[in-house]
Design a protein around this motif. Structure first.
Motif, PDB file in Angstrom:
ATOM      1  N   VAL A 118       0.864  -1.182   0.000  1.00 27.22           N
ATOM      2  CA  VAL A 118       0.000   0.000   0.000  1.00 27.22           C
ATOM      3  C   VAL A 118       0.899   1.230   0.000  1.00 27.22           C
ATOM      4  O   VAL A 118       1.681   1.443   0.928  1.00 27.22           O
ATOM      5  N   LEU A 119       0.794   2.018  -1.049  1.00 29.70           N
ATOM      6  CA  LEU A 119       1.602   3.228  -1.186  1.00 29.70           C
ATOM      7  C   LEU A 119       0.753   4.436  -0.804  1.00 29.70           C
ATOM      8  O   LEU A 119      -0.292   4.691  -1.421  1.00 29.70           O
ATOM      9  N   TRP A 120       1.217   5.164   0.199  1.00 26.26           N
ATOM     10  CA  TRP A 120       0.489   6.329   0.699  1.00 26.26           C
ATOM     11  C   TRP A 120       1.153   7.639   0.304  1.00 26.26           C
ATOM     12  O   TRP A 120       0.465   8.638   0.087  1.00 26.26           O
ATOM     13  N   THR A 121       2.487   7.648   0.242  1.00 20.81           N
ATOM     14  CA  THR A 121       3.208   8.895   0.008  1.00 20.81           C
ATOM     15  C   THR A 121       3.121   9.309  -1.462  1.00 20.81           C
ATOM     16  O   THR A 121       3.087   8.475  -2.368  1.00 20.81           O
ATOM     17  N   ALA A 122       3.111  10.629  -1.672  1.00 18.32           N
ATOM     18  CA  ALA A 122       2.885  11.168  -3.022  1.00 18.32           C
ATOM     19  C   ALA A 122       3.991  10.765  -3.986  1.00 18.32           C
ATOM     20  O   ALA A 122       3.723  10.433  -5.151  1.00 18.32           O
ATOM     21  N   ALA A 123       5.248  10.797  -3.540  1.00 18.85           N
ATOM     22  CA  ALA A 123       6.362  10.502  -4.445  1.00 18.85           C
ATOM     23  C   ALA A 123       6.294   9.061  -4.948  1.00 18.85           C
ATOM     24  O   ALA A 123       6.462   8.806  -6.156  1.00 18.85           O
ATOM     25  N   GLU A 124       6.050   8.117  -4.053  1.00 22.06           N
ATOM     26  CA  GLU A 124       5.988   6.710  -4.455  1.00 22.06           C
ATOM     27  C   GLU A 124       4.759   6.441  -5.316  1.00 22.06           C
ATOM     28  O   GLU A 124       4.822   5.664  -6.274  1.00 22.06           O
ATOM     29  N   ARG A 125       3.655   7.065  -4.993  1.00 25.73           N
ATOM     30  CA  ARG A 125       2.446   6.881  -5.806  1.00 25.73           C
ATOM     31  C   ARG A 125       2.656   7.434  -7.213  1.00 25.73           C
ATOM     32  O   ARG A 125       2.247   6.819  -8.201  1.00 25.73           O
ATOM     33  N   THR A 126       3.297   8.589  -7.310  1.00 23.38           N
ATOM     34  CA  THR A 126       3.555   9.188  -8.626  1.00 23.38           C
ATOM     35  C   THR A 126       4.469   8.293  -9.462  1.00 23.38           C
ATOM     36  O   THR A 126       4.242   8.102 -10.666  1.00 23.38           O
ATOM     37  N   ALA A 127       5.492   7.731  -8.827  1.00 19.03           N
ATOM     38  CA  ALA A 127       6.411   6.854  -9.556  1.00 19.03           C
ATOM     39  C   ALA A 127       5.689   5.613 -10.067  1.00 19.03           C
ATOM     40  O   ALA A 127       5.868   5.208 -11.229  1.00 19.03           O
ATOM     41  N   ASP A 163       5.351  -5.611 -10.166  1.00 21.50           N
ATOM     42  CA  ASP A 163       5.310  -6.188  -8.823  1.00 21.50           C
ATOM     43  C   ASP A 163       6.591  -5.848  -8.061  1.00 21.50           C
ATOM     44  O   ASP A 163       6.539  -5.453  -6.878  1.00 21.50           O
ATOM     45  N   GLU A 164       7.733  -5.997  -8.712  1.00 15.66           N
ATOM     46  CA  GLU A 164       8.998  -5.663  -8.059  1.00 15.66           C
ATOM     47  C   GLU A 164       9.070  -4.172  -7.741  1.00 15.66           C
ATOM     48  O   GLU A 164       9.576  -3.784  -6.675  1.00 15.66           O
ATOM     49  N   LEU A 165       8.565  -3.345  -8.647  1.00 19.89           N
ATOM     50  CA  LEU A 165       8.588  -1.906  -8.402  1.00 19.89           C
ATOM     51  C   LEU A 165       7.733  -1.547  -7.191  1.00 19.89           C
ATOM     52  O   LEU A 165       8.129  -0.711  -6.370  1.00 19.89           O
ATOM     53  N   ALA A 166       6.568  -2.164  -7.062  1.00 20.78           N
ATOM     54  CA  ALA A 166       5.715  -1.901  -5.907  1.00 20.78           C
ATOM     55  C   ALA A 166       6.416  -2.287  -4.607  1.00 20.78           C
ATOM     56  O   ALA A 166       6.324  -1.576  -3.600  1.00 20.78           O
ATOM     57  N   GLY A 215      16.474   3.569  -4.400  1.00 23.52           N
ATOM     58  CA  GLY A 215      16.286   4.553  -5.471  1.00 23.52           C
ATOM     59  C   GLY A 215      16.866   4.073  -6.782  1.00 23.52           C
ATOM     60  O   GLY A 215      16.252   4.229  -7.843  1.00 23.52           O
ATOM     61  N   ALA A 216      18.060   3.474  -6.717  1.00 24.06           N
ATOM     62  CA  ALA A 216      18.675   2.944  -7.936  1.00 24.06           C
ATOM     63  C   ALA A 216      17.858   1.792  -8.513  1.00 24.06           C
ATOM     64  O   ALA A 216      17.685   1.684  -9.739  1.00 24.06           O
ATOM     65  N   ALA A 217      17.323   0.912  -7.634  1.00 23.45           N
ATOM     66  CA  ALA A 217      16.514  -0.211  -8.111  1.00 23.45           C
ATOM     67  C   ALA A 217      15.221   0.281  -8.758  1.00 23.45           C
ATOM     68  O   ALA A 217      14.811  -0.215  -9.818  1.00 23.45           O
ATOM     69  N   ALA A 218      14.571   1.269  -8.132  1.00 23.79           N
ATOM     70  CA  ALA A 218      13.339   1.812  -8.701  1.00 23.79           C
ATOM     71  C   ALA A 218      13.611   2.482 -10.040  1.00 23.79           C
ATOM     72  O   ALA A 218      12.847   2.317 -11.007  1.00 23.79           O
ATOM     73  N   LEU A 222      11.878   1.488 -13.623  1.00 22.36           N
ATOM     74  CA  LEU A 222      11.154   2.521 -14.365  1.00 22.36           C
ATOM     75  C   LEU A 222      11.770   2.738 -15.745  1.00 22.36           C
ATOM     76  O   LEU A 222      11.045   2.882 -16.746  1.00 22.36           O
ATOM     77  N   ALA A 223      13.096   2.753 -15.791  1.00 21.41           N
ATOM     78  CA  ALA A 223      13.775   2.971 -17.073  1.00 21.41           C
ATOM     79  C   ALA A 223      13.529   1.809 -18.032  1.00 21.41           C
ATOM     80  O   ALA A 223      13.353   2.022 -19.244  1.00 21.41           O
ATOM     81  N   SER A 224      13.519   0.564 -17.524  1.00 21.10           N
ATOM     82  CA  SER A 224      13.317  -0.589 -18.404  1.00 21.10           C
ATOM     83  C   SER A 224      11.906  -0.574 -19.007  1.00 21.10           C
ATOM     84  O   SER A 224      11.731  -0.875 -20.197  1.00 21.10           O
ATOM     85  N   ILE A 225      10.903  -0.214 -18.218  1.00 24.66           N
ATOM     86  CA  ILE A 225       9.530  -0.159 -18.750  1.00 24.66           C
ATOM     87  C   ILE A 225       9.405   0.967 -19.767  1.00 24.66           C
ATOM     88  O   ILE A 225       8.829   0.793 -20.848  1.00 24.66           O
ATOM     89  N   GLU A 226       9.973   2.129 -19.447  1.00 25.57           N
ATOM     90  CA  GLU A 226       9.896   3.266 -20.364  1.00 25.57           C
ATOM     91  C   GLU A 226      10.667   2.981 -21.657  1.00 25.57           C
ATOM     92  O   GLU A 226      10.224   3.342 -22.756  1.00 25.57           O
ATOM     93  N   THR A 227      11.805   2.305 -21.539  1.00 30.26           N
ATOM     94  CA  THR A 227      12.584   1.967 -22.734  1.00 30.26           C
ATOM     95  C   THR A 227      11.816   1.022 -23.646  1.00 30.26           C
ATOM     96  O   THR A 227      11.823   1.182 -24.874  1.00 30.26           O
ATOM     97  N   ALA A 228      11.150   0.020 -23.045  1.00 29.88           N
ATOM     98  CA  ALA A 228      10.350  -0.902 -23.859  1.00 29.88           C
ATOM     99  C   ALA A 228       9.215  -0.167 -24.558  1.00 29.88           C
ATOM    100  O   ALA A 228       8.923  -0.432 -25.734  1.00 29.88           O
ATOM    101  N   ALA A 229       8.578   0.777 -23.852  1.00 21.26           N
ATOM    102  CA  ALA A 229       7.490   1.538 -24.463  1.00 21.26           C
ATOM    103  C   ALA A 229       8.003   2.385 -25.630  1.00 21.26           C
ATOM    104  O   ALA A 229       7.413   2.403 -26.718  1.00 21.26           O
ATOM    105  N   ARG A 230       9.123   3.073 -25.408  1.00 22.80           N
ATOM    106  CA  ARG A 230       9.658   3.944 -26.458  1.00 22.80           C
ATOM    107  C   ARG A 230      10.167   3.142 -27.645  1.00 22.80           C
ATOM    108  O   ARG A 230      10.001   3.561 -28.803  1.00 22.80           O
TER     109      ARG A 230
END
Length: 284
Positions: A118-127, A163-166, A215-218, A222-230
């Motif tokens: 369960v993500l409550w904080t704004a930064a983690e939810r935005t990510a 799942d890993e990102l969460a 932070g590095a793991a997140a 994030l970069a791997s998902i964005e790279t696949a999309a692009r």
């Protein structure tokens, strides 16, 4: 493996099991192994409107109960059924009028790996919301990438990445709170050789190290998902441009009477490697 994701106004819930609502209504959308659960907008019906509707439902039911009693049926059984139906309608309407919110899963008995995050904080939810949006873009490219990407394996890799990102963001959320607590500890008036001061400083350093690690793991996920999309979107756009170029070449050849050069449009064979490499990184 299924992943259920729910986002309401106060939190983001990620779980291996179906989500439930604390209030309001929710709807589920399944795409492969990902099930997105989203809140429905409140119906907007006021209490007076719900009372009027319930009364309109109750009147014909009372008439049916009276007719049934006149023909020898048990009047109390008909009345009980009518009351139950009116109560069900009332409850449904009352719930539909509420603002939807997800219930926090009570899964303490489950293993740590299977518990909901369960993500409550704004930064983690935005990510996480950004990763979820990128995953939709990735999935949107799969129909056009048939033969290049196995949609079953890609779906599993993408769901596993979310799942890993969460999990990482959940740890980062806890570390954010811990670092705030540790930064609020006053040690200026404590002797330098105090064990308590040394312990607080040591724990703060450990928390900072874990903060950088998560932070590095997140960022990597994030970069791997964005790279696949692009990569997929770039390949599709380039293929559309190539098709347009070939169409223009054939049209100009027909107009001018000049034979068209074979395969003079942009060559895409080399671009497939970028797409495949992006999905390999996503699966790691």
């Amino acid at each position: 493996m299924e992943l259920h994701v729910g986002v309401d106004s106060e939190k983001t819930v990620v779980s291996a099991y179906p989500l439930r609502s604390r209030s309001g209504r929710i709807r589920r959308t399944r795409v492969g192994t990902l099930v997105e659960t989203s809140p429905c907008a409140p119906s907007g019906r006021t209490l007076e409107q719900r009372v009027v509707f319930a009364a309109r439902v109750a009147l014909p039911l009372l008439f049916v109960s009276a007719v049934a009693a006149a023909f020898g049926f048990s009047w109390w059984l008909a009345a009980a059924g009518s009351a139950g139906l009116v109560g069900y309608v009332w409850r449904r309407q009352a719930r539909a009028a509420q603002i939807a919110a997800f219930a926090v899963p009570r899964d303490e008995a489950l293993p740590q790996a299977e518990r909901a995050r369960v993500l409550w904080t704004a930064a983690e939810r935005t990510a996480f919301d950004g990763a979820l949006a990128s995953s939709r873009r990735v999935r949107a490219t799969w129909p056009a990438l048939a033969g290049m990407v196995d949609p079953v394996l890609a779906d599993r890799s993408l769901t596993r990445a979310l799942d890993e990102l969460a999990t990482v963001l959940g740890r980062r959320q806890e570390l954010r709170r811990l670092r705030a607590d540790l930064s609020g500890v006053e040690v200026a008036d404590i002797p330098v050789d105090s064990p308590a001061r040394a312990a607080v400083i040591e724990q703060a350093e450990r928390a900072d190290a874990l903060w950088r690690e998560t932070g590095a793991a997140a960022d990597r996920i994030l970069a791997s998902i964005e790279t696949a999309a692009r990569a997929g979107e770039s390949f599709l756009r380039e293929r559309q441009v190539a098709a347009t170029a070939r169409y223009a070449e054939r049209t100009l050849a027909r107009v001018t009477g000049t034979p068209a050069a074979a395969e003079s449009g942009p060559e895409l064979a080399d671009r497939t490697e970028a797409v495949i490499a992006a999905y390999r990184d996503l699966a790691v």
